[in-house]
Design an enzyme around this catalytic site. Structure first.
Site, PDB file in Angstrom:
ATOM      1  N   GLY A  24       0.842  -1.204   0.061  1.00 30.61           N
ATOM      2  CA  GLY A  24       0.052  -0.083   0.053  1.00 30.61           C
ATOM      3  C   GLY A  24       0.912   1.345  -0.030  1.00 30.61           C
ATOM      4  N   ARG A  28       7.209   2.061   0.993  1.00 31.22           N
ATOM      5  CA  ARG A  28       7.651   0.509   1.146  1.00 31.22           C
ATOM      6  C   ARG A  28       7.954   0.027  -0.059  1.00 31.22           C
ATOM      7  NH1 ARG A  28       7.842  -2.457   5.492  1.00 31.22           N
ATOM      8  NH2 ARG A  28       6.769  -1.024   6.737  1.00 31.22           N
ATOM      9  N   ARG A  47       1.678  11.384  -8.558  1.00 27.77           N
ATOM     10  CA  ARG A  47       1.121  11.458  -7.089  1.00 27.77           C
ATOM     11  C   ARG A  47       1.797  10.828  -6.128  1.00 27.77           C
ATOM     12  NH1 ARG A  47      -4.868  12.430  -7.184  1.00 27.77           N
ATOM     13  NH2 ARG A  47      -5.446  13.060  -9.613  1.00 27.77           N
ATOM     14  N   ARG A  91      -0.464  -8.439  -3.933  1.00 30.56           N
ATOM     15  CA  ARG A  91      -0.430  -7.431  -2.744  1.00 30.56           C
ATOM     16  C   ARG A  91       0.202  -7.960  -1.437  1.00 30.56           C
ATOM     17  NH1 ARG A  91      -2.093  -3.981   0.954  1.00 30.56           N
ATOM     18  NH2 ARG A  91      -3.813  -4.726   2.254  1.00 30.56           N
ATOM     19  N   ILE A  92       1.145  -7.051  -0.950  1.00 30.10           N
ATOM     20  CA  ILE A  92       1.832  -7.601   0.138  1.00 30.10           C
ATOM     21  C   ILE A  92       1.508  -6.286   1.005  1.00 30.10           C
ATOM     22  CG2 ILE A  92       3.739  -9.030  -0.603  1.00 30.10           C
ATOM     23  CD1 ILE A  92       5.359  -6.656  -1.127  1.00 30.10           C
ATOM     24  N   GLY A  93       0.707  -6.724   2.191  1.00 32.20           N
ATOM     25  CA  GLY A  93       0.198  -5.444   3.244  1.00 32.20           C
ATOM     26  C   GLY A  93       0.131  -5.935   4.558  1.00 32.20           C
ATOM     27  N   SER A  94      -0.644  -5.082   5.192  1.00 31.29           N
ATOM     28  CA  SER A  94      -0.665  -5.357   6.721  1.00 31.29           C
ATOM     29  C   SER A  94      -2.174  -5.576   6.938  1.00 31.29           C
ATOM     30  CB  SER A  94      -0.229  -4.212   7.600  1.00 31.29           C
ATOM     31  OG  SER A  94      -0.734  -3.135   7.404  1.00 31.29           O
ATOM     32  N   GLU A 183      -8.451  -5.571   6.280  1.00 34.28           N
ATOM     33  CA  GLU A 183      -7.785  -4.793   5.646  1.00 34.28           C
ATOM     34  C   GLU A 183      -8.379  -4.280   4.708  1.00 34.28           C
ATOM     35  OE1 GLU A 183      -6.533  -5.743   1.983  1.00 34.28           O
ATOM     36  OE2 GLU A 183      -8.575  -6.409   2.178  1.00 34.28           O
ATOM     37  N   MET A 184      -7.909  -3.540   3.709  1.00 27.98           N
ATOM     38  CA  MET A 184      -9.007  -2.352   2.962  1.00 27.98           C
ATOM     39  C   MET A 184      -9.005  -2.518   1.331  1.00 27.98           C
ATOM     40  SD  MET A 184      -8.729   0.774   5.231  1.00 27.98           S
ATOM     41  CE  MET A 184     -10.309   1.603   4.610  1.00 27.98           C
ATOM     42  N   ASP A 208      -1.160  -5.809  14.078  1.00 30.71           N
ATOM     43  CA  ASP A 208      -2.135  -5.497  15.427  1.00 30.71           C
ATOM     44  C   ASP A 208      -3.305  -6.478  15.279  1.00 30.71           C
ATOM     45  OD1 ASP A 208      -4.896  -4.021  14.539  1.00 30.71           O
ATOM     46  OD2 ASP A 208      -3.357  -3.545  13.166  1.00 30.71           O
ATOM     47  N   ARG A 221       8.047  -4.937  12.825  1.00 31.45           N
ATOM     48  CA  ARG A 221       7.224  -4.611  11.548  1.00 31.45           C
ATOM     49  C   ARG A 221       8.078  -4.913  10.338  1.00 31.45           C
ATOM     50  NH1 ARG A 221       2.271  -1.479  10.588  1.00 31.45           N
ATOM     51  NH2 ARG A 221       1.318  -0.992  12.515  1.00 31.45           N
TER      52      ARG A 221
END
Length: 235
Positions: A24, A28, A47, A91-94, A183-184, A208, A221
């Site tokens: 995201g 990163r 952007r 996708r690699i996220g939290s 997640e989103m 979390d 993290r």
């Protein structure tokens, strides 16, 4: 002025690899490119959504930020699939854990993605679409995690449009349905991939606990995300 396929991405045709890793956070993406890729070249900064193309073990890979939420993921993944002829996006996220068995720093491999979003309305389907991962990518990710010795939990996640939800009991309802984490972005990615006939996978590091007080420190993290990144690169 140079012409690019889309106003949201400054990369020229041919500058983005067939495989895109998509965290995201654009910073990163920069970190991953500089740490793991050979000869990374920045191909877009529109952007400040940074994207880099380089090689990993001789194979060309692009790493690009995807932003927060399904509208952002929807735009970037759609354009990568349709305008840059990308074959697969990982996708690699939290995420926040919804289940006691899913602990801090565990990697969740999203087999499917529930959602409270209306993203699927555009397809005019006569029912509810179930967004799912590409099985080949999912199986290989689970195998890679096992070889690495990283705890990976495969199952359903929730892609929510709302971070600060006025309904205080909403997470209990998803937890009761066995959803692993929240997640989103994943549902929009999986729907875009399905509609384009392309591949997608989402992997999430638990940062979390929704039903606990524990959160990863900055150092933890970095370690936890590193394991997930290495699994993604092996795909």
């Amino acid at each position: 002025m140079e012409m690019t396929p889309t106003p949201h991405n400054g990369a020229e045709t041919g500058e983005i690899a067939k495989t895109v890793l998509m965290p995201g956070d654009p910073l990163r993406a920069k970190y991953i490119a500089e740490t793991y890729l050979e000869n990374p070249v920045q191909v877009t900064s529109v952007r400040n959504m940074l994207g880099f193309t380089g090689t990993y073990k001789g194979k060309e890979i692009t790493v690009m930020g995807g932003g927060m939420g399904m509208p952002s993921m929807g735009i970037y993944s759609y354009e990568l699939y349709h305008f840059y002829d990308v074959d697969q996006i990982i996708r690699i996220g939290s995420a926040g854990s919804l289940q006691d068995k899913v602990e801090l720093m565990d990697v969740v491999i999203a087999m499917g993605a529930c959602t409270d979003s209306n993203y699927a309305y555009q397809y005019g389907l006569p029912g509810t679409f179930a967004p799912i991962a590409d099985y080949e990518l999912l199986a290989r990710a689970a195998e890679a995690a096992g070889k690495q010795g990283t705890k990976a939990v495969v199952g359903n996640v929730l892609s929510s449009d709302i971070f600060y939800n006025a309904d205080g009991g909403v997470n209990d309802k998803w937890r009761n349905m066995g959803v692993l984490a929240v997640e989103m972005e994943t549902a929009a990615l999986y729907m875009n991939a399905a509609a384009a006939g392309k591949k997608a996978l989402c992997m999430l590091t638990i940062s979390d606990l929704v039903f606990g007080e524990e959160k990863l420190s900055a150092e933890e993290r970095q370690l936890g995300f590193g394991k997930m990144i290495e699994i993604a690169l092996e795909l």
